[in-house]
Design a protein around this motif. Structure first.
Motif, PDB file in Angstrom:
ATOM      1  N   TRP A 165       1.184  -0.898   0.043  1.00  0.00           N
ATOM      2  CA  TRP A 165      -0.121   0.075  -0.096  1.00  0.00           C
ATOM      3  C   TRP A 165       0.821   1.844  -0.122  1.00  0.00           C
ATOM      4  O   TRP A 165       1.718   1.173   0.340  1.00  0.00           O
ATOM      5  N   PRO A 166       0.133   2.260  -0.619  1.00  0.00           N
ATOM      6  CA  PRO A 166       1.472   3.157  -0.714  1.00  0.00           C
ATOM      7  C   PRO A 166       1.632   4.189   0.518  1.00  0.00           C
ATOM      8  O   PRO A 166       3.034   3.801   0.361  1.00  0.00           O
TER       9      PRO A 166
ATOM     10  N   LEU B 116       3.754  11.475   7.240  1.00  0.00           N
ATOM     11  CA  LEU B 116       3.532  11.123   6.372  1.00  0.00           C
ATOM     12  C   LEU B 116       4.122  10.119   5.720  1.00  0.00           C
ATOM     13  O   LEU B 116       4.793  11.252   5.133  1.00  0.00           O
ATOM     14  N   ARG B 117       4.639   8.641   6.051  1.00  0.00           N
ATOM     15  CA  ARG B 117       5.523   8.506   4.437  1.00  0.00           C
ATOM     16  C   ARG B 117       5.226   7.797   3.431  1.00  0.00           C
ATOM     17  O   ARG B 117       4.272   6.360   3.890  1.00  0.00           O
ATOM     18  N   PRO B 118       5.403   6.814   2.578  1.00  0.00           N
ATOM     19  CA  PRO B 118       5.634   6.307   1.816  1.00  0.00           C
ATOM     20  C   PRO B 118       6.187   4.899   1.887  1.00  0.00           C
ATOM     21  O   PRO B 118       7.468   4.919   2.591  1.00  0.00           O
ATOM     22  N   THR B 119       5.666   3.455   1.917  1.00  0.00           N
ATOM     23  CA  THR B 119       6.006   2.065   2.607  1.00  0.00           C
ATOM     24  C   THR B 119       7.490   2.516   1.461  1.00  0.00           C
ATOM     25  O   THR B 119       7.743   3.566   0.418  1.00  0.00           O
ATOM     26  N   PRO B 120       7.838   1.496   1.388  1.00  0.00           N
ATOM     27  CA  PRO B 120       9.858   1.011   0.725  1.00  0.00           C
ATOM     28  C   PRO B 120       9.177   1.716  -0.754  1.00  0.00           C
ATOM     29  O   PRO B 120       9.991   1.521  -1.551  1.00  0.00           O
TER      30      PRO B 120
ATOM     31  N   PHE C 181       3.410   8.631  -8.030  1.00  0.00           N
ATOM     32  CA  PHE C 181       2.367   8.110  -7.212  1.00  0.00           C
ATOM     33  C   PHE C 181       1.876   8.650  -6.237  1.00  0.00           C
ATOM     34  O   PHE C 181       1.090   8.932  -5.830  1.00  0.00           O
ATOM     35  N   PHE C 182       2.862   8.580  -5.071  1.00  0.00           N
ATOM     36  CA  PHE C 182       2.688   9.017  -3.592  1.00  0.00           C
ATOM     37  C   PHE C 182       2.528  10.197  -3.763  1.00  0.00           C
ATOM     38  O   PHE C 182       1.368  11.103  -2.835  1.00  0.00           O
ATOM     39  N   LYS C 183       3.409  11.176  -4.320  1.00  0.00           N
ATOM     40  CA  LYS C 183       2.928  12.297  -4.023  1.00  0.00           C
ATOM     41  C   LYS C 183       1.870  13.125  -4.784  1.00  0.00           C
ATOM     42  O   LYS C 183       1.348  13.643  -3.860  1.00  0.00           O
ATOM     43  N   GLN C 184       1.777  12.598  -5.735  1.00  0.00           N
ATOM     44  CA  GLN C 184       0.050  12.791  -6.790  1.00  0.00           C
ATOM     45  C   GLN C 184      -0.560  12.855  -5.716  1.00  0.00           C
ATOM     46  O   GLN C 184      -1.620  13.134  -4.899  1.00  0.00           O
ATOM     47  N   ARG C 185      -0.723  11.238  -4.741  1.00  0.00           N
ATOM     48  CA  ARG C 185      -1.382  10.936  -3.793  1.00  0.00           C
ATOM     49  C   ARG C 185      -1.789  12.164  -2.462  1.00  0.00           C
ATOM     50  O   ARG C 185      -2.933  12.232  -1.977  1.00  0.00           O
ATOM     51  N   VAL C 186      -0.863  12.274  -1.968  1.00  0.00           N
ATOM     52  CA  VAL C 186      -0.781  13.313  -1.276  1.00  0.00           C
ATOM     53  C   VAL C 186      -1.232  14.343  -1.118  1.00  0.00           C
ATOM     54  O   VAL C 186      -2.872  15.135  -0.569  1.00  0.00           O
ATOM     55  N   GLY C 187      -1.335  14.759  -2.147  1.00  0.00           N
ATOM     56  CA  GLY C 187      -1.679  16.160  -3.224  1.00  0.00           C
ATOM     57  C   GLY C 187      -3.238  16.867  -2.982  1.00  0.00           C
ATOM     58  O   GLY C 187      -4.413  16.990  -3.023  1.00  0.00           O
ATOM     59  N   THR C 188      -4.367  15.065  -4.257  1.00  0.00           N
ATOM     60  CA  THR C 188      -5.242  14.990  -4.416  1.00  0.00           C
ATOM     61  C   THR C 188      -5.940  14.709  -2.980  1.00  0.00           C
ATOM     62  O   THR C 188      -6.973  15.053  -2.594  1.00  0.00           O
TER      63      THR C 188
END
Length: 185
Positions: free
Chosen positions: A117-118, A149-153, A162-169
């Protein structure tokens, strides 16, 4: 252990979330859990001192049965949950097939799927078990409770955009101003 007890207290004190947990428990899913925003938002709302907010977005019900992977079965299960609590947007996904969508190796269980998961704070799931609230969190609960709030490995490397876009969205940093965004570059 302290975070586990805190999570159990937060969720058990929320009658709406407990009703949702009972509805999913009634399905008797193999390796069945509720994860993602259902857990994350409850904790972050609590840590920000927000009034108990309603469950927003979809309710992510995850389970694992490699013998019965049809997407149609997930839709049937969603319909059963909608009959019990029609006001919610239910999302039921058998993790035994989700590796195909995500481009990963086959998962071996719901807990294994959570590794992909992200965000670490989102990779947490709960269910009602015989002794109360069960929790699975392959990355632990510290990021969730320490507002990191940090990405999984996997998302730290190949899927960082994708992680960065998700954080923004998702607008988490705006909704939860105490969050610390941790992205190593």
């Amino acid at each position: 252990m302290e975070y586990k007890k805190s999570l159990q207290t937060i969720l058990s004190g929320d009658p709406v979330r407990m009703k949702i947990l009972h509805a999913v428990q009634a399905l008797e899913l193999t390796d069945g859990w509720i994860g993602a925003g259902f857990v994350r938002d409850a904790v972050w709302d609590h840590l920000h001192g927000y009034v108990q907010s309603p469950v927003s977005g979809d309710v992510d019900v995850v389970w694992f049965d490699s013998e019965n992977c049809s997407p149609e079965l997930d839709r049937v299960l969603e319909d059963r949950l909608k009959q019990q609590i029609p006001s919610l947007d239910w999302s039921v996904k058998n993790q035994a097939r989700m590796h195909l969508r995500n481009g990963d190796h086959p998962y071996t269980s719901t807990g294994d799927a959570l590794l992909y998961w992200p965000e670490t704070a989102t990779a947490v799931a709960v269910r009602l078990g015989p002794e109360g609230l069960d929790i699975t969190a392959p990355y632990g609960l510290s990021d969730l409770f320490e507002l990191r709030l940090r990405p999984t490995p996997v998302f730290e490397r190949e899927k960082l955009n994708f992680f960065k876009q998700r954080v923004g969205t998702k607008r988490w940093v705006e909704r939860y101003p105490k969050l610390q965004l941790n992205i190593s570059t």
